[in-house]
Design an enzyme around this catalytic site. Sequence first.
Site, short mmCIF file in Angstrom:
data_model
loop_
_atom_site.label_atom_id
_atom_site.label_comp_id
_atom_site.label_asym_id
_atom_site.label_seq_id
_atom_site.Cartn_x
_atom_site.Cartn_y
_atom_site.Cartn_z
N SER A 187 0.83 -1.21 0.00
CA SER A 187 0.00 0.00 0.00
C SER A 187 0.86 1.26 0.00
O SER A 187 1.91 1.30 0.64
CB SER A 187 -0.88 0.00 1.26
OG SER A 187 -1.45 1.28 1.46
N TYR B 148 -1.73 5.57 -4.63
CA TYR B 148 -2.75 6.61 -4.53
C TYR B 148 -2.18 7.82 -5.24
O TYR B 148 -1.05 8.25 -4.95
CB TYR B 148 -3.06 6.95 -3.07
CG TYR B 148 -4.06 6.00 -2.45
CD1 TYR B 148 -5.31 5.80 -3.04
CD2 TYR B 148 -3.78 5.30 -1.30
CE1 TYR B 148 -6.23 4.92 -2.49
CE2 TYR B 148 -4.70 4.42 -0.74
CZ TYR B 148 -5.92 4.24 -1.35
OH TYR B 148 -6.83 3.36 -0.81
N THR C 78 -5.19 2.63 -7.44
CA THR C 78 -6.52 2.47 -6.83
C THR C 78 -7.41 3.61 -7.28
O THR C 78 -7.07 4.79 -7.12
CB THR C 78 -6.38 2.43 -5.30
OG1 THR C 78 -5.57 1.30 -4.97
CG2 THR C 78 -7.74 2.28 -4.63
N LYS D 266 -7.17 -0.74 -10.06
CA LYS D 266 -7.83 -1.48 -8.97
C LYS D 266 -9.13 -0.78 -8.56
O LYS D 266 -9.09 0.38 -8.12
CB LYS D 266 -6.88 -1.58 -7.77
CG LYS D 266 -7.50 -2.23 -6.54
CD LYS D 266 -6.43 -2.46 -5.47
CE LYS D 266 -6.99 -3.13 -4.24
NZ LYS D 266 -7.69 -2.23 -3.32
N HIS E 15 -12.89 -2.68 -2.85
CA HIS E 15 -12.10 -2.20 -1.71
C HIS E 15 -12.53 -2.92 -0.42
O HIS E 15 -12.57 -2.34 0.67
CB HIS E 15 -12.31 -0.69 -1.55
CG HIS E 15 -11.11 0.06 -1.05
ND1 HIS E 15 -10.39 0.92 -1.83
CD2 HIS E 15 -10.52 0.10 0.18
CE1 HIS E 15 -9.41 1.46 -1.11
NE2 HIS E 15 -9.47 0.97 0.12
C1 LIG Z 1 -7.55 -2.34 6.71
C2 LIG Z 1 -7.58 -2.21 5.23
C3 LIG Z 1 -6.77 -1.29 4.61
C4 LIG Z 1 -6.77 -1.17 3.23
N1 LIG Z 1 -5.92 -0.29 2.64
C5 LIG Z 1 -5.88 -0.20 1.31
C6 LIG Z 1 -4.96 0.64 0.67
O1 LIG Z 1 -4.14 1.28 1.30
N2 LIG Z 1 -5.00 0.71 -0.69
C7 LIG Z 1 -5.90 -0.01 -1.43
O2 LIG Z 1 -5.91 0.09 -2.65
N3 LIG Z 1 -6.77 -0.83 -0.85
C8 LIG Z 1 -6.78 -0.95 0.49
N4 LIG Z 1 -7.65 -1.82 1.08
C9 LIG Z 1 -8.51 -2.69 0.24
C10 LIG Z 1 -7.78 -3.99 -0.08
O3 LIG Z 1 -6.73 -3.78 -0.99
C11 LIG Z 1 -8.71 -5.04 -0.72
O4 LIG Z 1 -9.35 -4.48 -1.83
C12 LIG Z 1 -9.74 -5.62 0.23
O5 LIG Z 1 -9.26 -5.70 1.55
C13 LIG Z 1 -10.14 -7.01 -0.25
O6 LIG Z 1 -11.14 -7.54 0.51
P1 LIG Z 1 -10.91 -8.60 1.70
O7 LIG Z 1 -10.40 -7.83 2.86
O8 LIG Z 1 -12.30 -9.11 1.92
O9 LIG Z 1 -9.96 -9.67 1.24
C14 LIG Z 1 -7.66 -1.96 2.46
C15 LIG Z 1 -8.47 -2.90 3.09
C16 LIG Z 1 -8.44 -3.04 4.47
C17 LIG Z 1 -9.31 -4.08 5.11
C1 LIG Z 2 -7.15 6.42 1.20
C2 LIG Z 2 -7.49 5.29 2.09
C3 LIG Z 2 -6.28 4.54 2.58
C4 LIG Z 2 -6.56 3.36 3.37
C5 LIG Z 2 -7.55 2.48 2.74
O1 LIG Z 2 -7.54 2.23 1.57
C6 LIG Z 2 -8.57 1.91 3.56
O2 LIG Z 2 -8.60 2.18 4.76
O3 LIG Z 2 -9.41 1.16 3.01
#
Ligand SMILES: Cc1cc2nc3c(=O)[nH]c(=O)nc-3n(C[C@H](O)[C@H](O)[C@H](O)COP(=O)(O)O)c2cc1C
Ligand SMILES: CCCCC(=O)C(=O)O
Length: 425
Positions: A113, A147, A173, A290, A314
């Site tokens: 990330s 990002y 993303t 994404k 997401h």
């Molecule tokens: C705590 C958390 C933080 C995340 N941070 C990001 C991020 O920084 N960038 C991003 O593109 N997606 C982020 N995501 C989304 C994940 O990349 C992903 O799309 C998602 O967690 C997939 O679903 P799952 O948790 O059911 O496997 C985040 C998800 C979670 C749960």
């Molecule tokens: C800009 C959001 C950053 C973290 C993220 O993607 C999340 O918390 O799901």
Amino acid sequence: MSPQQQQLVPISIADLEHNAHTTMALNALDYYRSGANDMQTLRDNQEAYNRLRLRPRILRDVSKVDTQTTLLGHTVASPICISPTAMQRLANDDGEKATARAAAKAKKCMILSSWSTTSAEDTIAAGKEIPVNHDTPGLPLYWFQLYVYKDRVATEQLIRRVEKAGYKALVITVDTPFLGRRLADVRNVFKLPKHMSMANFETKDSKVTMATILDRENPDEGAAEELLQGVDDAKNPSSEAKRAAAGNGTKVVRQESSLAAYVVSQIDPTLNWKDIEWVRSISKLPVVVKGVLTAEDAKLAADAGVEGIMVSNHGGRQLDGVLATIDALPEVLDAVKGRNVEVYIDGGVRKGTDVLKALALGAKAVFLGRPILWGLAHDGENGVTLALDLVQKEFELAMALAGCCKLSDITRDYVQHGTVSRSRL
Ligand SMILES: Cc1cc2nc3c(=O)[nH]c(=O)nc-3n(C[C@H](O)[C@H](O)[C@H](O)COP(=O)(O)O)c2cc1C
Ligand SMILES: CCCCC(=O)C(=O)O
């Protein structure tokens, strides 16, 4: 001790999640587990897999099962990969380094990330500490999730850094022009602990910590303006954004959560297809978009020449009420049939049979978000290794029980919607 509080010896991702619920601090646990608003899409991501049924084949020699595959030309041991999740040191002090090491051991693809609590350079260096086992095919693979900041100079600098560090693709993303509304984070006034920082935006002189820029009792009080000021002070890429906001007379909207305020101050909500072109024009790295959920956008992505599409909502954290990703996957695949673009999926993948279903519908690979965080919370690097291994072993078993020895055996005939046998339709 009530049954809820008892730790389990984890033999499934559900057990790892259960354990995380009993051990993690509420601020971090809620940040990790929440979806947006009613969390309809969060639940649906998993339930939609359960609505699909498998159609196994029998009497084939399944004594050897091979899961190796390629991702944008790189061989990896498996189509089970790691989604980018922000702030992994909330789960375990080794955070992203632990995840990188576990990915290296398993020869799997990890997406880091932009909002990691370990820098892009330190994360990949940790993965490279793990000796590569050349007896089996494949190598560890690291991609970087981008990002796009309002400050394009800073965005470009970050791209140069990750190119140099050895990341092999940029995963942009596109579903986060603003942060989805996660009610628990609003209630908890979520913030990073003082000793952690957004490590990719740290300078020699100052750390960009949530504590320094977001720490306040009431996030509604002038949050965004303080943020802009704070980030500026920290020499973070925001002076241009600040000028832009001031110059065009835009009033910075006050946000109810510190994370949402940070996104408003930094992330560019004007992001559009021209910016994807811009990224492609300044970097030779392949680009994955994404956050695609529709045929219309899948076509536009292929027209823009991207190398990969990640069907993602997401993890149900952005627009609540959208389709489960496994339900959106078929229209995306149909839309880009015959085009030179790989299609991946994340969201709700928890079991080997989920992987089998996603691949049967046509995904090239699946990515895990929260399961990795539950593994990290359980036992750092070993916990991530365990999480990856559990899903990998379940997938290999599911393949064998369905009569598949290699990934190309897994076709659309192996899965169906609903519970009614084909002959009765
Ligand atoms: C705590 C958390 C933080 C995340 N941070 C990001 C991020 O920084 N960038 C991003 O593109 N997606 C982020 N995501 C989304 C994940 O990349 C992903 O799309 C998602 O967690 C997939 O679903 P799952 O948790 O059911 O496997 C985040 C998800 C979670 C749960
Ligand atoms: C800009 C959001 C950053 C973290 C993220 O993607 C999340 O918390 O799901």
